[in-house]
Scaffold this active site. Sequence first.
Site, short mmCIF file in Angstrom:
data_model
loop_
_atom_site.label_atom_id
_atom_site.label_comp_id
_atom_site.label_asym_id
_atom_site.label_seq_id
_atom_site.Cartn_x
_atom_site.Cartn_y
_atom_site.Cartn_z
N LYS A 15 -5.29 -4.88 4.45
CA LYS A 15 -4.36 -5.32 3.49
C LYS A 15 -4.12 -4.31 2.59
O LYS A 15 -5.08 -3.39 1.66
CB LYS A 15 -4.93 -6.53 2.79
CG LYS A 15 -4.31 -7.28 1.76
CD LYS A 15 -4.09 -6.57 0.29
CE LYS A 15 -3.03 -7.11 -0.56
NZ LYS A 15 -3.23 -6.67 -1.94
N GLY A 42 -0.19 -4.00 -3.92
CA GLY A 42 -0.17 -4.11 -5.44
C GLY A 42 -0.04 -2.38 -5.71
O GLY A 42 0.80 -1.74 -5.39
N GLY A 92 3.56 -6.41 -5.01
CA GLY A 92 3.91 -7.16 -6.13
C GLY A 92 4.53 -6.50 -7.15
O GLY A 92 5.53 -6.67 -8.00
N ASP A 98 -3.51 -11.06 -0.01
CA ASP A 98 -5.06 -11.13 0.23
C ASP A 98 -5.40 -12.37 0.97
O ASP A 98 -6.25 -12.34 2.04
CB ASP A 98 -5.81 -11.16 -1.01
CG ASP A 98 -5.72 -9.67 -1.88
OD1 ASP A 98 -5.83 -8.81 -1.41
OD2 ASP A 98 -5.27 -9.95 -3.08
N LYS A 135 -8.74 -12.40 -4.17
CA LYS A 135 -9.57 -11.68 -3.34
C LYS A 135 -10.65 -12.25 -3.20
O LYS A 135 -11.44 -12.24 -2.10
CB LYS A 135 -9.70 -10.26 -3.84
CG LYS A 135 -8.30 -9.34 -4.10
CD LYS A 135 -8.70 -8.00 -4.68
CE LYS A 135 -7.47 -7.17 -4.25
NZ LYS A 135 -6.14 -7.59 -4.71
#
Length: 246
Positions: free
Chosen positions: A34, A37, A70, A187, A246
């Site tokens: 993953k 961010g 994001g 996540d 997370k």
Amino acid sequence: MQMYNGMTNRQRAQVLVEALPYIQKYNGKIVVVKYGGNAMINEELKHDVMRDMVLMSLIGVKMVLVHGGGPEISSMLKRVGKETEFVDGLRVTDEETSEIVQMVLAGKINKSLVAKLDNLGGRAMGICGMDGGLIKAQMIDPKLGYVGKINSVNPQPILDLLEKGYIPVVSTIGCDETGHVYNINADTAAAKLAVALHAEKLILLTDVRGLLRDPKDEDTLIPEVGLSQVPGLVKDGVIQGGMIPK
């Protein structure tokens, strides 16, 4: 991997000898990464991550890249004059925001990562949770808008791509039976996909060392957390914001 190009042949050989047991362990296994961010903003870091993804794929590890985005979504929302609101680390998503999320995640970010992997010698294919019924979702809470909870995962599209030698690059939007599109936390989606794929390992890449007791002090890293400890850490504010999913 960054240091590899500056090594002598003897040093390279030593690295490969040390890496061999891990190469053997993960050869033919699925690893879900993953990536999202603020770790996506630094172009040098992005280059290194994509290069390592290609390397792992070339030595026989079946790599799956699940990405968020994001900061880029927030940037686009700011450009169109929309405020960003978060609740427990999840972006409040009205209908207009949902359309922007879809454009940024499944379009701009997904295809740029695919191109980066291809340019570095990999074979990548971009898909989103709406493709092939990959992610079926429903609304979590009306106050969050079009933020989705995953009902089911159909891993077959990813398995088909892996079988053909591709690195699947997955953007985390899903839809329900009526076609409504939902923003899925990356996540959470990565974890669900890893389970559905029976992955050997799930790796969450971030721009911080990990869970910190004091977010301003990287020396307060908590190296291991038991499930029973999580509620207390959330209550104390140690786990907050984007670390909650997370």
